[in-house]
Design an enzyme around this catalytic site. Structure first.
Site, PDB file in Angstrom:
ATOM      1  NE  ARG A  50      -3.584  -0.414   2.244  1.00 13.64           N
ATOM      2  CZ  ARG A  50      -5.119  -0.697   1.995  1.00 13.64           C
ATOM      3  NH1 ARG A  50      -5.676   0.395   1.543  1.00 13.64           N
ATOM      4  NH2 ARG A  50      -5.629  -1.693   1.988  1.00 13.64           N
ATOM      5  CE1 TYR A  78      -0.984  -8.272  -1.554  1.00 12.46           C
ATOM      6  CE2 TYR A  78      -2.617  -9.874  -0.888  1.00 12.46           C
ATOM      7  CZ  TYR A  78      -2.094  -8.439  -1.076  1.00 12.46           C
ATOM      8  OH  TYR A  78      -2.636  -7.434  -0.247  1.00 12.46           O
ATOM      9  CG  ASP A 105     -12.613   2.057   1.583  1.00 15.81           C
ATOM     10  OD1 ASP A 105     -13.222   1.487   0.435  1.00 15.81           O
ATOM     11  OD2 ASP A 105     -11.740   1.713   2.265  1.00 15.81           O
TER      12      ASP A 105
END
Length: 373
Positions: free
Chosen positions: A88, A197, A279
């Site tokens: 991120r 991942y 969001d």
């Protein structure tokens, strides 16, 4: 970034004084990667992201492979872009640098909004320094706990989903060879699932384990320290491989998953000169890996609407909301349904696994989603 690409000047107000690590990893489907590449960020993305060749679904109880989906070249051929996984902070950093390089955005860090108001001619923002700033439109991208959202959805507050996410990241070199990975792996088990991942160009492995339980004391926090012992208790019935991976990582953080009622119409994303993005409008449970993707799509559509807009800014924002709300609501609903399927028990779990073994990629691929906007 999207507005700057179309020559529009913006002002960005961010309450944090320093842009630092928030969360851990992000998965970006071809729908999002294609937009980032279209904004000229392909090389920056290539430098820090990973582009896994496949997605694997495994039983958290036995470790057995249930189904798989080829990514890499297959995604590029079908959807015009690859599937990416990225830290991120790396995504934030490449976007931030690109915005600064454009030179069309005034960036104000450490500057939270105290109050918002609007009239027929402008929207006004009162910031922490007690200055009043006026603009044509205000885009609130302030997350699930948005303070601006009350203008559109009065009284609607985030609700705890009953799911908790344990998040961690480890250097692959510090893990035993058998635990290192270059693909996306989803582990499905009763009342839990895990996703791992690679990130940081493959140097690190991101791991998220989602379990069911009561809300923590700080339901809004990303940075709560979690005890590995609490997590291992949740995983007592899982296979040795997953338990070994969790045991190899010492530091964990806890994040409660909160949501809003699904979007019901454009009025939930725009009102007058104010619009919501990401969001703030439509928090996504992470069971479709599309929270970032939908925010990036929002940005692309919003910028196009503003660029093509008329003198009536309220109508322009309503057009943006009208173009976005149905797709966002569909992704919200599909993500919620995935959570129920991922955490299934008994005959439902047996049927899920059998269907995935038979159909594999046909169940895991989502053309309606990955073709994007």
């Amino acid at each position: 970034m999207a507005c700057g690409r179309l020559g529009m000047a913006t002002q960005l107000f961010e309450k944090k004084r320093v842009l630092s690590e928030v969360g851990a990893g992000v998965q970006l489907g071809p729908n999002a990667v294609r937009l980032l590449e279209g904004w000229g960020l392909g090389a920056a993305l290539e430098a820090v992201a990973c582009f896994p060749q496949r997605l694997e679904v495994r039983s958290a109880q036995s470790g057995a492979l249930i189904g798989s989906l080829p990514l890499g070249a297959r995604a590029l051929e079908r959807y015009g872009a690859r599937y990416a996984t990225i830290a991120r902070i790396d995504l934030h950093t490449l976007l931030y640098r690109a915005v600064l390089a454009q030179g069309l955005t005034e960036v104000h860090l450490g500057m939270a909004a105290q109050r918002v108001s609007q009239d027929v001619s402008a929207v006004e923002l009162l910031t922490e320094d007690d200055r009043r700033r006026r603009a044509n439109v205000l885009i609130a991208a302030d997350g699930v706990w948005s303070h601006v959202r009350d203008f559109l959805r009065q009284g609607v507050q985030p609700v705890f989903s009953g799911h908790l996410a344990y998040r961690a990241m480890a250097k692959q070199a510090d893990l035993p060879q058998a635990l290192r990975s270059d693909c996306v792996t989803v582990w499905l088990g009763p009342a839990m699932h895990a996703v791992q991942y690679p990130v940081h160009s493959g140097e690190s492995l991101n791991l998220v384990v989602i379990v069911q339980g009561p809300a923590p004391d700080d339901s809004q926090g990303w940075e709560q320290t979690a005890l590995r012992s609490d997590l291992t208790t949740h995983l007592s019935q899982t296979c040795g491989g997953l338990q070994e991976l969790v045991g190899a990582i010492a530091q964990w953080r806890l994040w409660s998953l909160n949501g809003l009622p699904h979007l019901q119409g454009p009025q939930d994303m725009a009102f007058g000169r104010i619009a919501l993005l990401g969001d703030a409008a439509h928090p996504m449970l992470p069971y479709l890996a599309q929270g970032a993707g939908m925010a990036i799509e929002d940005a692309a559509v919003l910028a196009r609407c503003l660029h093509q807009g008329t003198a009536d800014d309220a109508k322009t924002l309503l057009r943006y909301a009208s173009l976005r709300w149905k797709r966002n609501a569909r992704v919200q609903a599909r993500a919620q349904r995935n959570g129920e399927i991922f955490h299934a028990t008994g005959l439902t779990a047996w049927g899920r696994d059998k269907a995935m073994r038979l159909l594999g990629a046909r169940l895991l691929d989502m053309p309606w989603l990955y073709r994007g906007v």
